[in-house]
Design an enzyme around this catalytic site. Structure first.
Site, mmCIF file in Angstrom:
data_model
loop_
_atom_site.group_PDB
_atom_site.id
_atom_site.type_symbol
_atom_site.label_atom_id
_atom_site.label_comp_id
_atom_site.label_asym_id
_atom_site.label_seq_id
_atom_site.Cartn_x
_atom_site.Cartn_y
_atom_site.Cartn_z
ATOM 1 N N ASN A 185 0.836 -1.201 0.000
ATOM 2 C CA ASN A 185 0.000 0.000 0.000
ATOM 3 C C ASN A 185 0.871 1.250 0.000
ATOM 4 O OD1 ASN A 185 0.639 -0.770 2.681
ATOM 5 N ND2 ASN A 185 -1.076 0.376 3.524
ATOM 6 N N GLU A 229 0.474 5.234 0.478
ATOM 7 C CA GLU A 229 -0.462 6.262 0.956
ATOM 8 C C GLU A 229 -0.031 7.653 0.514
ATOM 9 O OE1 GLU A 229 -0.966 5.554 5.171
ATOM 10 O OE2 GLU A 229 -2.106 3.710 4.771
ATOM 11 N N CYS A 241 -4.177 0.700 -2.480
ATOM 12 C CA CYS A 241 -4.013 -0.540 -1.717
ATOM 13 C C CYS A 241 -2.919 -1.413 -2.341
ATOM 14 C CB CYS A 241 -5.308 -1.343 -1.723
ATOM 15 S SG CYS A 241 -6.661 -0.589 -0.817
ATOM 16 N N GLU A 263 -3.068 -4.606 -3.036
ATOM 17 C CA GLU A 263 -3.580 -5.533 -4.056
ATOM 18 C C GLU A 263 -3.607 -4.879 -5.424
ATOM 19 O OE1 GLU A 263 -4.789 -4.778 -1.118
ATOM 20 O OE2 GLU A 263 -6.093 -6.338 -0.302
ATOM 21 N N CYS A 322 -10.360 -4.793 0.222
ATOM 22 C CA CYS A 322 -11.467 -3.840 0.220
ATOM 23 C C CYS A 322 -12.325 -4.064 -1.038
ATOM 24 C CB CYS A 322 -10.942 -2.399 0.283
ATOM 25 S SG CYS A 322 -10.326 -1.787 -1.302
ATOM 26 N N CYS A 324 -10.680 -3.266 -4.463
ATOM 27 C CA CYS A 324 -9.704 -4.285 -4.865
ATOM 28 C C CYS A 324 -10.417 -5.548 -5.335
ATOM 29 C CB CYS A 324 -8.754 -4.608 -3.716
ATOM 30 S SG CYS A 324 -7.588 -3.267 -3.394
HETATM 31 N N1 THU Z 1 -5.219 -1.519 2.569
HETATM 32 C C1 THU Z 1 -4.665 -2.322 1.626
HETATM 33 O O1 THU Z 1 -3.608 -2.015 1.062
HETATM 34 N N2 THU Z 1 -5.291 -3.486 1.350
HETATM 35 C C2 THU Z 1 -6.378 -3.966 2.011
HETATM 36 O O2 THU Z 1 -6.824 -5.053 1.726
HETATM 37 C C3 THU Z 1 -7.002 -3.162 3.057
HETATM 38 C C4 THU Z 1 -6.471 -1.797 3.231
HETATM 39 C C5 THU Z 1 -4.505 -0.296 2.932
HETATM 40 C C6 THU Z 1 -5.120 0.993 2.471
HETATM 41 C C7 THU Z 1 -4.515 1.957 3.482
HETATM 42 O O3 THU Z 1 -3.225 2.324 3.048
HETATM 43 C C8 THU Z 1 -4.378 1.133 4.741
HETATM 44 O O4 THU Z 1 -4.406 -0.224 4.328
HETATM 45 C C9 THU Z 1 -5.462 1.374 5.772
HETATM 46 O O5 THU Z 1 -6.713 1.234 5.211
#
Ligand code: THU
Length: 160
Positions: free
Chosen positions: A61, A63, A72, A74, A112, A115
């Site tokens: 991920n 940000e 994310c 994925e 999520c 994804c």
């Molecule tokens: N996140 C992911 O990368 N994948 C997931 O399956 C759930 C959430 C990340 C998004 C964000 O950077 C952090 O986790 C918190 O939501």
């Protein structure tokens, strides 16, 4: 009025019970958590994708101070796989996450909704069920096919 029930099936096992191929993909996802850029959530997610020829690509991920601009793990991995190896079918995807203390989650981390939608399209492009491995220290869940994660999904066929 009829009540319709949808049933989902998945498997769960301990990390030690995974076969070598699945364990290698889960390990790649675990390692990818260390390349996460997550200064806001402190939740480090890693994803690893296995392609038809055995190539593994990873993502984490990423940000951003403008929160929705982040992505994310994925989708980072899947979009990278699609752009770097456009002709290769995606066979499997593993996901792992570590919390703010650096510990892997004990329960499997689940993707999520956005994804899941991208995973569905990946599966359609591959023409075969996507194997999804959701890692947690307590158990790893194994799901064959994205329909389990995204029932009643919207897909391109709805526009035909
Ligand atoms: N996140 C992911 O990368 N994948 C997931 O399956 C759930 C959430 C990340 C998004 C964000 O950077 C952090 O986790 C918190 O939501």
């Amino acid at each position: 009025m009829k009540e319709l029930n949808l049933q989902i099936t998945m498997k769960a096992c301990a990390y030690a019970e995974l076969d070598d191929t699945d364990r290698a993909l889960v390990d790649a996802a675990r390692q990818a958590t260390h390349r996460s850029y997550s200064p806001y959530s402190h939740f480090s997610v890693g994803a690893a994708v296995r392609l038809a020829d055995g190539t593994i690509v990873t993502g984490s991920n990423q940000e951003n101070a403008a929160y929705p601009s982040g992505l994310c793990a994925e989708r980072t991995a899947l979009f990278y796989a699609g752009s770097r190896y456009p002709g290769q079918a995606v066979e499997a995807l593993a996901i792992a996450a570590r919390d703010g203390q650096g510990l892997y989650t004990d329960e499997p981390v689940t993707p999520c909704g956005a994804c899941r939608q991208v995973m569905l399209e990946t599966e359609m492009r591959a023409g075969r069920p996507l194997r999804v491995l959701l890692y947690g220290t307590r158990r790893t869940c194994i799901i064959e096919g994205v329909e389990t994660l995204l029932p009643l999904a919207f897909g391109a066929e709805a526009m035909e």
